[in-house]
Write a protein that holds these residues in place. Structure first.
Motif, PDB file in Angstrom:
ATOM      1  N   ASN A   1       0.812  -1.218   0.000  1.00 44.59           N
ATOM      2  CA  ASN A   1       0.000   0.000   0.000  1.00 44.59           C
ATOM      3  C   ASN A   1       0.846   1.268   0.000  1.00 44.59           C
ATOM      4  OD1 ASN A   1      -2.429  -1.484   0.132  1.00 44.59           O
ATOM      5  ND2 ASN A   1      -2.193  -1.704   2.324  1.00 44.59           N
ATOM      6  N   GLY A   2       2.142   1.143   0.202  1.00 45.54           N
ATOM      7  CA  GLY A   2       3.005   2.317   0.254  1.00 45.54           C
ATOM      8  C   GLY A   2       4.410   1.924   0.660  1.00 45.54           C
ATOM      9  N   SER A   3       5.285   2.903   0.768  1.00 44.52           N
ATOM     10  CA  SER A   3       6.680   2.650   1.129  1.00 44.52           C
ATOM     11  C   SER A   3       6.845   2.556   2.640  1.00 44.52           C
ATOM     12  CB  SER A   3       7.562   3.778   0.609  1.00 44.52           C
ATOM     13  OG  SER A   3       7.519   3.816  -0.799  1.00 44.52           O
ATOM     14  N   GLY A   4       7.829   1.778   3.076  1.00 42.14           N
ATOM     15  CA  GLY A   4       8.139   1.670   4.489  1.00 42.14           C
ATOM     16  C   GLY A   4       8.364   0.238   4.912  1.00 42.14           C
ATOM     17  N   THR A   5       8.449   0.037   6.221  1.00 45.15           N
ATOM     18  CA  THR A   5       8.664  -1.288   6.804  1.00 45.15           C
ATOM     19  C   THR A   5       7.487  -1.612   7.713  1.00 45.15           C
ATOM     20  OG1 THR A   5      11.058  -0.979   6.747  1.00 45.15           O
ATOM     21  CG2 THR A   5      10.221  -2.677   8.240  1.00 45.15           C
ATOM     22  N   THR A   6       7.025  -2.843   7.623  1.00 45.53           N
ATOM     23  CA  THR A   6       5.919  -3.292   8.467  1.00 45.53           C
ATOM     24  C   THR A   6       6.216  -4.689   8.998  1.00 45.53           C
ATOM     25  OG1 THR A   6       3.514  -3.575   8.594  1.00 45.53           O
ATOM     26  CG2 THR A   6       4.574  -4.290   6.561  1.00 45.53           C
ATOM     27  N   THR A   7       5.533  -5.067  10.043  1.00 46.45           N
ATOM     28  CA  THR A   7       5.624  -6.417  10.587  1.00 46.45           C
ATOM     29  C   THR A   7       4.283  -7.101  10.374  1.00 46.45           C
ATOM     30  OG1 THR A   7       7.227  -5.739  12.248  1.00 46.45           O
ATOM     31  CG2 THR A   7       6.044  -7.791  12.668  1.00 46.45           C
ATOM     32  N   ILE A   8       4.306  -8.247   9.703  1.00 50.05           N
ATOM     33  CA  ILE A   8       3.108  -9.054   9.489  1.00 50.05           C
ATOM     34  C   ILE A   8       3.132 -10.181  10.520  1.00 50.05           C
ATOM     35  CG2 ILE A   8       1.848 -10.524   7.877  1.00 50.05           C
ATOM     36  CD1 ILE A   8       1.978  -7.613   6.940  1.00 50.05           C
ATOM     37  N   THR A   9       2.032 -10.371  11.212  1.00 46.79           N
ATOM     38  CA  THR A   9       1.963 -11.379  12.262  1.00 46.79           C
ATOM     39  C   THR A   9       0.892 -12.416  11.952  1.00 46.79           C
ATOM     40  OG1 THR A   9       2.671  -9.760  13.910  1.00 46.79           O
ATOM     41  CG2 THR A   9       1.608 -11.748  14.747  1.00 46.79           C
ATOM     42  N   CYS A  10       1.252 -13.681  12.164  1.00 47.30           N
ATOM     43  CA  CYS A  10       0.312 -14.800  12.099  1.00 47.30           C
ATOM     44  C   CYS A  10       0.112 -15.260  13.532  1.00 47.30           C
ATOM     45  CB  CYS A  10       0.907 -15.928  11.264  1.00 47.30           C
ATOM     46  SG  CYS A  10       0.236 -17.552  11.647  1.00 47.30           S
ATOM     47  N   ARG A  11      -1.126 -15.244  14.000  1.00 46.55           N
ATOM     48  CA  ARG A  11      -1.404 -15.672  15.370  1.00 46.55           C
ATOM     49  C   ARG A  11      -2.441 -16.788  15.341  1.00 46.55           C
ATOM     50  NH1 ARG A  11      -0.407 -13.697  20.420  1.00 46.55           N
ATOM     51  NH2 ARG A  11      -1.909 -14.253  21.989  1.00 46.55           N
ATOM     52  N   ILE A  12      -2.137 -17.848  16.061  1.00 47.17           N
ATOM     53  CA  ILE A  12      -3.057 -18.979  16.184  1.00 47.17           C
ATOM     54  C   ILE A  12      -3.323 -19.188  17.664  1.00 47.17           C
ATOM     55  CG2 ILE A  12      -3.411 -21.448  15.808  1.00 47.17           C
ATOM     56  CD1 ILE A  12      -1.396 -21.232  13.498  1.00 47.17           C
ATOM     57  N   THR A  13      -4.584 -19.197  18.044  1.00 48.90           N
ATOM     58  CA  THR A  13      -4.970 -19.464  19.420  1.00 48.90           C
ATOM     59  C   THR A  13      -6.001 -20.585  19.410  1.00 48.90           C
ATOM     60  OG1 THR A  13      -4.595 -17.172  20.022  1.00 48.90           O
ATOM     61  CG2 THR A  13      -5.908 -18.474  21.538  1.00 48.90           C
ATOM     62  N   ASP A  14      -5.727 -21.631  20.140  1.00 43.65           N
ATOM     63  CA  ASP A  14      -6.644 -22.760  20.243  1.00 43.65           C
ATOM     64  C   ASP A  14      -6.854 -23.041  21.720  1.00 43.65           C
ATOM     65  OD1 ASP A  14      -7.991 -25.174  20.328  1.00 43.65           O
ATOM     66  OD2 ASP A  14      -6.815 -26.077  18.733  1.00 43.65           O
ATOM     67  N   GLU A  15      -7.998 -22.638  22.230  1.00 40.19           N
ATOM     68  CA  GLU A  15      -8.273 -22.780  23.657  1.00 40.19           C
ATOM     69  C   GLU A  15      -8.327 -24.234  24.102  1.00 40.19           C
ATOM     70  OE1 GLU A  15     -11.792 -20.539  24.380  1.00 40.19           O
ATOM     71  OE2 GLU A  15     -10.899 -18.707  23.592  1.00 40.19           O
ATOM     72  N   THR A  16      -8.742 -25.143  23.215  1.00 42.53           N
ATOM     73  CA  THR A  16      -8.872 -26.538  23.617  1.00 42.53           C
ATOM     74  C   THR A  16      -7.517 -27.225  23.725  1.00 42.53           C
ATOM     75  OG1 THR A  16      -9.194 -27.257  21.329  1.00 42.53           O
ATOM     76  CG2 THR A  16     -11.164 -26.759  22.609  1.00 42.53           C
ATOM     77  N   ALA A  17      -6.548 -26.800  22.921  1.00 43.45           N
ATOM     78  CA  ALA A  17      -5.233 -27.442  22.953  1.00 43.45           C
ATOM     79  C   ALA A  17      -4.207 -26.607  23.714  1.00 43.45           C
ATOM     80  CB  ALA A  17      -4.742 -27.680  21.533  1.00 43.45           C
ATOM     81  N   ILE A  18      -4.638 -25.488  24.262  1.00 43.65           N
ATOM     82  CA  ILE A  18      -3.743 -24.564  24.958  1.00 43.65           C
ATOM     83  C   ILE A  18      -2.550 -24.227  24.058  1.00 43.65           C
ATOM     84  CG2 ILE A  18      -2.573 -24.010  27.115  1.00 43.65           C
ATOM     85  CD1 ILE A  18      -4.141 -26.272  28.428  1.00 43.65           C
ATOM     86  N   LEU A  19      -2.876 -23.790  22.867  1.00 42.55           N
ATOM     87  CA  LEU A  19      -1.867 -23.427  21.879  1.00 42.55           C
ATOM     88  C   LEU A  19      -1.952 -21.938  21.622  1.00 42.55           C
ATOM     89  CD1 LEU A  19       0.154 -24.125  19.561  1.00 42.55           C
ATOM     90  CD2 LEU A  19      -1.856 -24.407  18.107  1.00 42.55           C
ATOM     91  N   ASP A  20      -0.844 -21.266  21.731  1.00 45.61           N
ATOM     92  CA  ASP A  20      -0.782 -19.841  21.416  1.00 45.61           C
ATOM     93  C   ASP A  20       0.488 -19.626  20.613  1.00 45.61           C
ATOM     94  OD1 ASP A  20      -1.208 -17.164  21.253  1.00 45.61           O
ATOM     95  OD2 ASP A  20      -0.931 -16.745  23.371  1.00 45.61           O
ATOM     96  N   LEU A  21       0.349 -19.498  19.317  1.00 43.22           N
ATOM     97  CA  LEU A  21       1.480 -19.404  18.413  1.00 43.22           C
ATOM     98  C   LEU A  21       1.458 -18.062  17.715  1.00 43.22           C
ATOM     99  CD1 LEU A  21       3.752 -20.718  16.603  1.00 43.22           C
ATOM    100  CD2 LEU A  21       1.884 -21.367  15.074  1.00 43.22           C
ATOM    101  N   SER A  22       2.607 -17.439  17.613  1.00 45.65           N
ATOM    102  CA  SER A  22       2.717 -16.192  16.882  1.00 45.65           C
ATOM    103  C   SER A  22       3.975 -16.223  16.038  1.00 45.65           C
ATOM    104  CB  SER A  22       2.763 -15.009  17.850  1.00 45.65           C
ATOM    105  OG  SER A  22       2.838 -13.803  17.149  1.00 45.65           O
ATOM    106  N   THR A  23       3.842 -15.960  14.755  1.00 47.16           N
ATOM    107  CA  THR A  23       4.961 -15.899  13.839  1.00 47.16           C
ATOM    108  C   THR A  23       4.947 -14.526  13.198  1.00 47.16           C
ATOM    109  OG1 THR A  23       4.761 -18.238  13.332  1.00 47.16           O
ATOM    110  CG2 THR A  23       6.011 -16.918  11.788  1.00 47.16           C
ATOM    111  N   THR A  24       6.083 -13.875  13.131  1.00 51.24           N
ATOM    112  CA  THR A  24       6.128 -12.545  12.535  1.00 51.24           C
ATOM    113  C   THR A  24       7.054 -12.515  11.333  1.00 51.24           C
ATOM    114  OG1 THR A  24       7.892 -11.815  14.003  1.00 51.24           O
ATOM    115  CG2 THR A  24       5.645 -11.374  14.714  1.00 51.24           C
ATOM    116  N   TYR A  25       6.714 -11.672  10.391  1.00 49.33           N
ATOM    117  CA  TYR A  25       7.501 -11.428   9.191  1.00 49.33           C
ATOM    118  C   TYR A  25       7.742  -9.929   9.132  1.00 49.33           C
ATOM    119  CZ  TYR A  25       5.257 -15.848   7.817  1.00 49.33           C
ATOM    120  OH  TYR A  25       4.794 -17.118   7.781  1.00 49.33           O
TER     121      TYR A  25
END
Length: 85
Positions: A56-80
């Motif tokens: 959308n324009g010039s600059g630097t940004t951080t893209i985050t993927c977040r997965i939360t699963d309450e039943t498996a007690i999983l909280d994952l975050s990956t950033t680009y």
């Protein structure tokens, strides 16, 4: 974490989980994607297009993927972090 650039100014990001058993699984569609600076790049959360970023324009940004699963007690975050010229 991986990404493939398109000729249309988009970038498709993918996220792969590696489990203790060493099995792997593409979890791109399970992510809730976000951008720290949507004015630089936005990221889609539409099924079938999740992880697709749009410049959308010039600059630097951080893209985050977040997965939360309450039943498996999983909280994952990956950033680009990437720069758009």
């Amino acid at each position: 974490a991986d990404g493939s650039a398109g000729s249309d100014g988009t970038l498709q990001l993918t996220t792969t989980a590696t489990y203790v058993s060493t099995n792997t699984q593409d979890v791109t569609e399970l992510c809730i994607w976000s951008s720290s600076k949507p004015e630089v790049a936005s990221v889609l959360n539409i099924p079938g297009k999740k992880g697709k970023t749009v410049s959308n324009g010039s600059g630097t940004t951080t893209i985050t993927c977040r997965i939360t699963d309450e039943t498996a007690i999983l909280d994952l975050s990956t950033t680009y972090e990437f720069t758009v010229n």
